[in-house]
Design a protein around this motif. Structure first.
Motif, PDB file in Angstrom:
ATOM      1  N   TYR A 180       0.826  -1.206   0.000  1.00 33.20           N
ATOM      2  CA  TYR A 180       0.000   0.000   0.000  1.00 33.20           C
ATOM      3  C   TYR A 180       0.865   1.263   0.000  1.00 33.20           C
ATOM      4  O   TYR A 180       0.532   2.263  -0.647  1.00 33.20           O
ATOM      5  CB  TYR A 180      -0.903   0.048   1.238  1.00 33.20           C
ATOM      6  N   ALA A 181       1.966   1.213   0.752  1.00 30.78           N
ATOM      7  CA  ALA A 181       2.816   2.390   0.915  1.00 30.78           C
ATOM      8  C   ALA A 181       3.829   2.562  -0.209  1.00 30.78           C
ATOM      9  O   ALA A 181       4.418   3.642  -0.361  1.00 30.78           O
ATOM     10  CB  ALA A 181       3.552   2.310   2.256  1.00 30.78           C
ATOM     11  N   ASN A 182       4.043   1.518  -1.002  1.00 33.63           N
ATOM     12  CA  ASN A 182       5.095   1.521  -2.022  1.00 33.63           C
ATOM     13  C   ASN A 182       5.042   2.734  -2.964  1.00 33.63           C
ATOM     14  O   ASN A 182       6.049   3.434  -3.133  1.00 33.63           O
ATOM     15  CB  ASN A 182       5.015   0.213  -2.819  1.00 33.63           C
ATOM     16  N   PRO A 183       3.887   3.063  -3.574  1.00 34.88           N
ATOM     17  CA  PRO A 183       3.863   4.225  -4.482  1.00 34.88           C
ATOM     18  C   PRO A 183       4.226   5.530  -3.786  1.00 34.88           C
ATOM     19  O   PRO A 183       4.959   6.359  -4.340  1.00 34.88           O
ATOM     20  CB  PRO A 183       2.415   4.250  -4.993  1.00 34.88           C
ATOM     21  N   GLY A 184       3.722   5.716  -2.566  1.00 40.91           N
ATOM     22  CA  GLY A 184       3.986   6.945  -1.835  1.00 40.91           C
ATOM     23  C   GLY A 184       5.443   7.112  -1.459  1.00 40.91           C
ATOM     24  O   GLY A 184       6.002   8.218  -1.547  1.00 40.91           O
ATOM     25  N   ILE A 185       6.089   6.025  -1.057  1.00 40.53           N
ATOM     26  CA  ILE A 185       7.506   6.077  -0.692  1.00 40.53           C
ATOM     27  C   ILE A 185       8.343   6.459  -1.904  1.00 40.53           C
ATOM     28  O   ILE A 185       9.247   7.307  -1.816  1.00 40.53           O
ATOM     29  CB  ILE A 185       7.968   4.724  -0.103  1.00 40.53           C
ATOM     30  N   MET A 186       8.049   5.857  -3.047  1.00 41.59           N
ATOM     31  CA  MET A 186       8.806   6.184  -4.255  1.00 41.59           C
ATOM     32  C   MET A 186       8.538   7.620  -4.690  1.00 41.59           C
ATOM     33  O   MET A 186       9.468   8.338  -5.071  1.00 41.59           O
ATOM     34  CB  MET A 186       8.453   5.201  -5.377  1.00 41.59           C
ATOM     35  N   HIS A 187       7.284   8.046  -4.623  1.00 44.48           N
ATOM     36  CA  HIS A 187       6.958   9.421  -5.007  1.00 44.48           C
ATOM     37  C   HIS A 187       7.704  10.430  -4.150  1.00 44.48           C
ATOM     38  O   HIS A 187       8.266  11.417  -4.663  1.00 44.48           O
ATOM     39  CB  HIS A 187       5.455   9.650  -4.903  1.00 44.48           C
ATOM     40  N   LYS A 188       7.737  10.206  -2.839  1.00 41.40           N
ATOM     41  CA  LYS A 188       8.417  11.129  -1.934  1.00 41.40           C
ATOM     42  C   LYS A 188       9.925  11.151  -2.169  1.00 41.40           C
ATOM     43  O   LYS A 188      10.592  12.142  -1.865  1.00 41.40           O
ATOM     44  CB  LYS A 188       8.106  10.766  -0.488  1.00 41.40           C
ATOM     45  N   ALA A 189      10.454  10.075  -2.738  1.00 41.08           N
ATOM     46  CA  ALA A 189      11.880  10.023  -3.057  1.00 41.08           C
ATOM     47  C   ALA A 189      12.198  10.754  -4.359  1.00 41.08           C
ATOM     48  O   ALA A 189      13.367  10.945  -4.697  1.00 41.08           O
ATOM     49  CB  ALA A 189      12.354   8.576  -3.144  1.00 41.08           C
ATOM     50  N   GLY A 190      11.144  11.149  -5.103  1.00 38.01           N
ATOM     51  CA  GLY A 190      11.360  11.873  -6.350  1.00 38.01           C
ATOM     52  C   GLY A 190      11.152  11.051  -7.607  1.00 38.01           C
ATOM     53  O   GLY A 190      11.531  11.489  -8.706  1.00 38.01           O
ATOM     54  N   VAL A 191      10.537   9.872  -7.474  1.00 34.94           N
ATOM     55  CA  VAL A 191      10.267   9.013  -8.624  1.00 34.94           C
ATOM     56  C   VAL A 191       8.914   9.402  -9.225  1.00 34.94           C
ATOM     57  O   VAL A 191       7.958   9.672  -8.503  1.00 34.94           O
ATOM     58  CB  VAL A 191      10.241   7.526  -8.209  1.00 34.94           C
ATOM     59  N   LYS A 192       8.834   9.426 -10.550  1.00 32.48           N
ATOM     60  CA  LYS A 192       7.539   9.639 -11.227  1.00 32.48           C
ATOM     61  C   LYS A 192       6.787   8.321 -11.177  1.00 32.48           C
ATOM     62  O   LYS A 192       7.244   7.313 -11.729  1.00 32.48           O
ATOM     63  CB  LYS A 192       7.743  10.085 -12.667  1.00 32.48           C
ATOM     64  N   VAL A 193       5.616   8.313 -10.512  1.00 32.32           N
ATOM     65  CA  VAL A 193       4.910   7.062 -10.221  1.00 32.32           C
ATOM     66  C   VAL A 193       3.487   7.072 -10.783  1.00 32.32           C
ATOM     67  O   VAL A 193       2.693   7.961 -10.474  1.00 32.32           O
ATOM     68  CB  VAL A 193       4.834   6.805  -8.702  1.00 32.32           C
ATOM     69  N   ALA A 194       3.177   6.073 -11.596  1.00 33.54           N
ATOM     70  CA  ALA A 194       1.806   5.776 -11.997  1.00 33.54           C
ATOM     71  C   ALA A 194       1.401   4.474 -11.305  1.00 33.54           C
ATOM     72  O   ALA A 194       2.242   3.771 -10.731  1.00 33.54           O
ATOM     73  CB  ALA A 194       1.696   5.648 -13.509  1.00 33.54           C
ATOM     74  N   ILE A 195       0.115   4.151 -11.363  1.00 36.90           N
ATOM     75  CA  ILE A 195      -0.404   2.972 -10.660  1.00 36.90           C
ATOM     76  C   ILE A 195      -1.141   2.065 -11.640  1.00 36.90           C
ATOM     77  O   ILE A 195      -1.819   2.534 -12.560  1.00 36.90           O
ATOM     78  CB  ILE A 195      -1.339   3.410  -9.508  1.00 36.90           C
ATOM     79  N   LYS A 196      -1.023   0.756 -11.403  1.00 34.64           N
ATOM     80  CA  LYS A 196      -1.743  -0.223 -12.219  1.00 34.64           C
ATOM     81  C   LYS A 196      -2.357  -1.294 -11.324  1.00 34.64           C
ATOM     82  O   LYS A 196      -1.980  -1.451 -10.164  1.00 34.64           O
ATOM     83  CB  LYS A 196      -0.793  -0.884 -13.225  1.00 34.64           C
ATOM     84  N   THR A 197      -3.306  -2.042 -11.889  1.00 32.72           N
ATOM     85  CA  THR A 197      -3.896  -3.172 -11.172  1.00 32.72           C
ATOM     86  C   THR A 197      -3.201  -4.482 -11.523  1.00 32.72           C
ATOM     87  O   THR A 197      -3.269  -5.440 -10.759  1.00 32.72           O
ATOM     88  CB  THR A 197      -5.385  -3.335 -11.505  1.00 32.72           C
ATOM     89  N   ALA A 198      -2.565  -4.539 -12.716  1.00 34.58           N
ATOM     90  CA  ALA A 198      -1.946  -5.773 -13.227  1.00 34.58           C
ATOM     91  C   ALA A 198      -2.975  -6.905 -13.286  1.00 34.58           C
ATOM     92  O   ALA A 198      -2.652  -8.066 -13.050  1.00 34.58           O
ATOM     93  CB  ALA A 198      -0.747  -6.170 -12.365  1.00 34.58           C
ATOM     94  N   ASP A 199      -4.204  -6.567 -13.623  1.00 32.71           N
ATOM     95  CA  ASP A 199      -5.302  -7.527 -13.572  1.00 32.71           C
ATOM     96  C   ASP A 199      -5.939  -7.661 -14.946  1.00 32.71           C
ATOM     97  O   ASP A 199      -5.477  -7.085 -15.929  1.00 32.71           O
ATOM     98  CB  ASP A 199      -6.335  -7.051 -12.536  1.00 32.71           C
ATOM     99  N   ALA A 200      -7.002  -8.399 -15.023  1.00 32.56           N
ATOM    100  CA  ALA A 200      -7.803  -8.493 -16.240  1.00 32.56           C
ATOM    101  C   ALA A 200      -9.275  -8.333 -15.883  1.00 32.56           C
ATOM    102  O   ALA A 200      -9.963  -7.451 -16.371  1.00 32.56           O
ATOM    103  CB  ALA A 200      -7.570  -9.829 -16.938  1.00 32.56           C
ATOM    104  N   GLU A 201      -9.756  -9.195 -14.973  1.00 31.77           N
ATOM    105  CA  GLU A 201     -11.162  -9.156 -14.583  1.00 31.77           C
ATOM    106  C   GLU A 201     -11.495  -7.971 -13.691  1.00 31.77           C
ATOM    107  O   GLU A 201     -12.627  -7.500 -13.674  1.00 31.77           O
ATOM    108  CB  GLU A 201     -11.550 -10.453 -13.848  1.00 31.77           C
ATOM    109  N   ASN A 202     -10.522  -7.486 -12.922  1.00 29.53           N
ATOM    110  CA  ASN A 202     -10.804  -6.468 -11.911  1.00 29.53           C
ATOM    111  C   ASN A 202     -10.014  -5.179 -12.111  1.00 29.53           C
ATOM    112  O   ASN A 202      -9.621  -4.528 -11.142  1.00 29.53           O
ATOM    113  CB  ASN A 202     -10.535  -7.036 -10.514  1.00 29.53           C
TER     114      ASN A 202
END
Length: 434
Positions: free
Chosen positions: A316-338
């Motif tokens: 859950y915290a992974n995107p926020g930690i990277m963003h605060k470090a200065g990484v450009k972060v997008a999010i995905k579900t890596a899913d098909a049905e959901n």
């Protein structure tokens, strides 16, 4: 023969009805969304505003907008308008039923097959597309997987009858970076076998890349001479060529911290456009990713940690930690049905450190920037494609309902397999006796 003819015609009719059922007819025209809260993403929120959709684009927005004559006016009092959400990586349209191999079209035979294109494999009439889009997800990167270079991913808008109609302007060659760890908790390989497999995969990767570079050098020499000479067609290298030239993005699927470090080192001396995807342990190496200036597509966020001893909330915290470090972060579900759960992946990221504003950007303008389509998608701005949805609340909240949906200016019916089932059993005939 006569019976066969009728059977054949019946099958065609069934196929047409099935397609129509899954790809509900939208309507085009000029629309005015009035009295709305316009969440532009890039320029703040406009209270009590009006947004005009015409010719498939946002033609105007603001508090002092003239409604064109003949426009269909949609009163959005108490409602909010958002740019369509962008899924950063899924198998949507490439699989229908995960347990049925006949409906899976994301994993082809071969280790180096970048010529296998998701855009030509996608099923525009997938029942999963309406399910996804009525949740506000209007665009998705659909990604093949299963081998070293499993194919070429494609960004598509979730409305249309053909892949070309759906294409949203971005493709990327996928690289599944060699893993030095276990493939999951079910992986029973010994440490020695894991090491051998990783070394073999890395050698295969380097061999394939050396061939691609050699192919590029030969191609460049022929071009420099203005020669009419043609090389023998080599589809694998022909499709890696734009990556080597720096014309097409290399989408690197990589997750474990050590593998991310190795991938950073591997791409460091290559003049390529690169995006990392997955990066489930990006939080461990956030500083290295920031220093390398590599954008990432993180997810799924709604997941358990890779390691048993990690905190429960690391995914859950992974995107926020990277963003605060200065990484450009997008999010995905890596899913098909959901894939419809994209807003909830973002919602968890928002709650666990990323913040609501940045989490919303991570599923709108940031993926648009990463995919090079920010001039067309990702925010409410004049001149952009009208991928827009209207809600009665915060899209990160499960109780929120999407009231209206537009994709490329088409007003899409709020209809899917689930809504049809709901309506069918809500009004049963014959129904239950009162």
């Amino acid at each position: 023969m006569k019976n066969f003819k009728y059977i054949f015609l019946g099958l065609i009719l069934f196929a047409v009805q099935w397609a129509e059922a899954q790809n509900a007819k939208g309507k085009t025209g000029t629309f005015a969304l009035t009295n709305a809260s316009l969440v532009t993403v890039t320029n703040g929120t406009i209270a009590n505003g009006t947004l005009i959709i015409a010719d498939g684009k946002i033609s105007a927005l603001g508090t002092d907008v003239t409604i064109p004559e003949g426009a269909e006016v949609i009163d959005c009092t108490g409602l909010s308008v958002y740019p369509g959400m962008i899924e950063g990586g899924s198998r949507l349209g490439l699989v229908e039923v995960g347990s049925d191999a006949r409906t899976r079209d994301y994993n082809e035979i071969g280790d180096v097959i970048p010529q296998m294109k998701a855009l030509t494999a996608i099923n525009p009439n997938s029942v999963l597309i309406p399910v996804t889009r009525i949740s506000g997800v209007t665009t998705a990167l659909t990604v093949p997987d299963g081998s070293l270079f499993p194919g070429t991913a494609a960004l598509v808008n979730l409305h249309g009858y053909t892949p070309d109609q759906m294409y949203a302007g971005f493709e990327a060659v996928v690289l599944s970076f060699p893993s030095t760890g276990k493939r999951g908790r079910w992986d029973s390989r010994s440490e020695e076998d894991i090491k051998k497999d990783a070394e073999k995969a890395l050698k295969q990767l380097n061999d394939a890349w050396e061939k691609a570079v050699a192919y590029y050098q030969i191609d460049s020499a022929i071009r420099a001479k203005n020669s009419k000479e043609n090389m023998e067609y080599y589809p694998e290298m022909e499709n890696l060529l734009p990556v080597v030239r720096g014309e097409k993005t290399l989408l690197v699927e990589v997750n474990a911290a050590n593998d991310i470090k190795a991938a950073i080192e591997w791409v460091a001396d290559k003049d390529v456009k690169v995006v990392f995807s997955g990066v489930s342990e990006g939080w461990r190496v956030a500083e290295e990713l920031a220093e390398a200036k590599i954008p990432v597509i993180a997810g799924p966020v709604l997941n358990i940690p890779n390691r048993e001893y990690d905190r429960y909330d690391r995914s859950y915290a992974n995107p926020g930690i990277m963003h605060k470090a200065g990484v450009k972060v997008a999010i995905k579900t890596a899913d098909a049905e959901n894939v419809r759960n994209l807003p909830y992946n973002a919602g968890f990221a928002a709650t666990y450190g990323m913040g609501k504003e940045e989490a919303l950007k991570a599923i709108t303008i940031v993926p648009a920037e990463i995919f090079g389509v920010a001039d067309k998608l990702g925010s409410l701005e004049k001149g952009k494609i009208a991928n827009v949805f209207v809600t009665d609340g915060d899209p990160f909240e499960t109780k929120t309902q999407v009231r209206h949906l537009f994709i490329q200016g088409w007003k899409i019916p709020m209809e899917s397999r689930q809504t049809k089932l709901y309506d069918e059993f809500l009004e049963r005939e014959p129904g239950l006796k009162k």
